[in-house]
Design a protein around this motif. Sequence first.
Motif, mmCIF file in Angstrom:
data_model
loop_
_atom_site.group_PDB
_atom_site.id
_atom_site.type_symbol
_atom_site.label_atom_id
_atom_site.label_comp_id
_atom_site.label_asym_id
_atom_site.label_seq_id
_atom_site.Cartn_x
_atom_site.Cartn_y
_atom_site.Cartn_z
ATOM 1 N N ALA A 157 0.820 -1.211 0.000
ATOM 2 C CA ALA A 157 0.000 0.000 0.000
ATOM 3 C C ALA A 157 0.849 1.254 0.000
ATOM 4 N N THR A 158 2.018 1.187 0.644
ATOM 5 C CA THR A 158 2.896 2.356 0.737
ATOM 6 C C THR A 158 4.185 2.200 -0.053
ATOM 7 N N GLY A 159 4.531 0.958 -0.421
ATOM 8 C CA GLY A 159 5.802 0.705 -1.077
ATOM 9 C C GLY A 159 6.976 0.686 -0.126
ATOM 10 N N ARG A 160 6.724 0.782 1.175
ATOM 11 C CA ARG A 160 7.789 0.817 2.166
ATOM 12 C C ARG A 160 8.117 -0.575 2.681
ATOM 13 N N ILE A 161 9.393 -0.784 3.014
ATOM 14 C CA ILE A 161 9.864 -2.046 3.576
ATOM 15 C C ILE A 161 10.408 -1.758 4.972
ATOM 16 N N SER A 162 9.795 -2.343 5.990
ATOM 17 C CA SER A 162 10.222 -2.147 7.374
ATOM 18 C C SER A 162 11.179 -3.263 7.769
ATOM 19 N N LEU A 163 12.313 -2.878 8.342
ATOM 20 C CA LEU A 163 13.350 -3.835 8.730
ATOM 21 C C LEU A 163 13.524 -3.828 10.244
ATOM 22 N N ARG A 164 13.693 -5.014 10.821
ATOM 23 C CA ARG A 164 14.029 -5.149 12.246
ATOM 24 C C ARG A 164 15.471 -5.618 12.337
ATOM 25 N N LEU A 165 16.289 -4.828 12.984
ATOM 26 C CA LEU A 165 17.719 -5.097 13.045
ATOM 27 C C LEU A 165 18.100 -5.800 14.338
ATOM 28 N N GLY A 166 19.087 -6.687 14.244
ATOM 29 C CA GLY A 166 19.609 -7.375 15.416
ATOM 30 C C GLY A 166 20.843 -6.706 15.980
ATOM 31 N N PHE A 167 21.120 -5.487 15.556
ATOM 32 C CA PHE A 167 22.251 -4.716 16.072
ATOM 33 C C PHE A 167 21.783 -3.286 16.266
ATOM 34 N N SER A 168 22.561 -2.517 16.982
ATOM 35 C CA SER A 168 22.130 -1.178 17.372
ATOM 36 C C SER A 168 22.655 -0.110 16.429
ATOM 37 N N LEU A 169 21.841 0.913 16.191
ATOM 38 C CA LEU A 169 22.261 2.100 15.462
ATOM 39 C C LEU A 169 22.407 3.299 16.396
ATOM 40 N N THR A 170 22.599 3.004 17.680
ATOM 41 C CA THR A 170 22.927 4.033 18.660
ATOM 42 C C THR A 170 24.026 3.498 19.565
ATOM 43 N N ARG A 171 24.735 4.422 20.207
ATOM 44 C CA ARG A 171 25.770 4.039 21.168
ATOM 45 C C ARG A 171 25.551 4.832 22.436
ATOM 46 N N ALA A 172 25.565 4.147 23.565
ATOM 47 C CA ALA A 172 25.398 4.833 24.841
ATOM 48 C C ALA A 172 26.549 5.799 25.069
ATOM 49 N N HIS A 191 37.128 -8.375 -4.503
ATOM 50 C CA HIS A 191 36.923 -7.164 -3.716
ATOM 51 C C HIS A 191 36.440 -7.593 -2.334
ATOM 52 N N LEU A 192 36.752 -6.812 -1.309
ATOM 53 C CA LEU A 192 36.280 -7.100 0.038
ATOM 54 C C LEU A 192 35.340 -5.975 0.461
ATOM 55 N N ILE A 193 34.069 -6.327 0.672
ATOM 56 C CA ILE A 193 33.060 -5.351 1.083
ATOM 57 C C ILE A 193 32.894 -5.409 2.592
ATOM 58 N N ALA A 194 32.876 -4.251 3.215
ATOM 59 C CA ALA A 194 32.614 -4.146 4.643
ATOM 60 C C ALA A 194 31.279 -3.459 4.847
ATOM 61 N N ALA A 195 30.490 -4.008 5.766
ATOM 62 C CA ALA A 195 29.336 -3.298 6.310
ATOM 63 C C ALA A 195 29.645 -3.079 7.784
ATOM 64 N N ALA A 196 29.467 -1.880 8.247
ATOM 65 C CA ALA A 196 29.866 -1.566 9.617
ATOM 66 C C ALA A 196 29.012 -0.444 10.167
ATOM 67 N N THR A 197 28.804 -0.464 11.465
ATOM 68 C CA THR A 197 28.258 0.704 12.144
ATOM 69 C C THR A 197 29.426 1.517 12.664
ATOM 70 N N ARG A 246 15.125 -10.939 13.463
ATOM 71 C CA ARG A 246 15.906 -9.726 13.235
ATOM 72 C C ARG A 246 17.037 -9.991 12.244
ATOM 73 N N LEU A 247 17.437 -8.912 11.573
ATOM 74 C CA LEU A 247 18.538 -8.985 10.619
ATOM 75 C C LEU A 247 19.861 -8.746 11.330
ATOM 76 N N SER A 248 20.767 -9.711 11.227
ATOM 77 C CA SER A 248 22.134 -9.448 11.657
ATOM 78 C C SER A 248 22.759 -8.459 10.677
ATOM 79 N N LEU A 249 23.928 -7.945 11.014
ATOM 80 C CA LEU A 249 24.604 -7.017 10.108
ATOM 81 C C LEU A 249 24.900 -7.697 8.776
ATOM 82 N N ARG A 250 25.343 -8.968 8.828
ATOM 83 C CA ARG A 250 25.582 -9.702 7.588
ATOM 84 C C ARG A 250 24.298 -9.884 6.796
ATOM 85 N N ALA A 251 23.211 -10.223 7.481
ATOM 86 C CA ALA A 251 21.944 -10.432 6.789
ATOM 87 C C ALA A 251 21.444 -9.146 6.146
#
Length: 406
Positions: free
Chosen positions: A97-112, A281-287, A134-139
Amino acid sequence: MESPACRYRIGDHVLAPGDERFEAAVAVAHADRVRPLCLCQEGGIEMYIARLGDGYLIKRMPFTGNRHAAGCLSYEPPAEWSGLAALLGTAINENPATGRISLRLGFSLTRAQGRQASAASVGADSGPSAASTRLSLRALLHYLWEQADLTRWHPGFAGRRTWAVVRQHLLRATASMLVAGEPLAARLYIPEPFVIADRDAINARRTSQWTQAASSANHKSRPLLLLIAEVKELHPSRYGFNAIAKHVPDQAFMMDPALYRRLEQRFERALTLWGSTPTIHLIAAATFGLSDAGVPQLEEVTLMPVTGQWIPVDDALDLQLIDRLVHEHRMFARCLRYNAPPAAAIAAATLLDAGQDAHALWIERGVAPPDNPDPGWRWQACSQPMPALPRRIERDPGDRTASLSA
């Protein structure tokens, strides 16, 4: 290998994206909530129209990807052939209905605030309970790569898939994704191709993005950004360790020694493949967050080797198969592991040019494929050389096949 145009039935008309009336027809259909039909199969397959910036995008309906013809751009291998099945409807929720994809992450996008850098970690695989919710960073990296169509290959892509193209496809794929109700794109940093003549402008755009994304009025936590980049170097620095991303030559990403050691242990296979194979090539995904000095500091990291065509591989066996598929000018889609553990049976790839139906390609490393899998090609790597691939079947000129817009 030129391909015929994509064809959709929109209302009473059959149109392709290059047709003069196509964009206007899609806009009217979106306003009237009319669903187009993809004509890759007899009778058509229902699609939906999503708003994307100032334009529109025709997208497949959730859970219908494997109903499309194998060569169709909307075709998607059965989720059970990869690690995607456990995540659909839980970690990944698409709203037509909106074209949006909602993701639940298994890692944090904030740091205390005040948390020590030693708490940083590598992107470890999730456990069984987390894998389904939840999605791991690799997932997440695997999902973005797949949604950007970077797991697909067509002979016409040869020589045309550059970092600029990879970046463009990733940014387009993430434009409709939300995390905790907020746009993922607002936190995502993918380096633009570096051009020395544009150094100052590129640096200014990077600084502006990082500053805006990292700003927060919350005194208890700091926002983190998500990096997707090609690794150029990992090496000791005057203080800790540095990761140098290609296309970001003048700004290192800091790692504390504990994170660097865990990275070497967890991703030994990926690092070995990268170090021993010049085409990888080596791809990194990182927070990462910005220190008080404004220096980017990595928090959680995952690594993914990709071929010269930017197709992900796990090991040398995957690389042998992908290289052969490319050398023989085949059309295929790579299947990815997501959160699935190493022991899980995952198809290595899906052939898209062996008839109307796709063919799964399995590499058996001593792990039996799942019960009653789709009949497919199997390579028992421990006991036999790679067998011949299924025969290519030329398509009817009326079929909808893969686009050459690599």
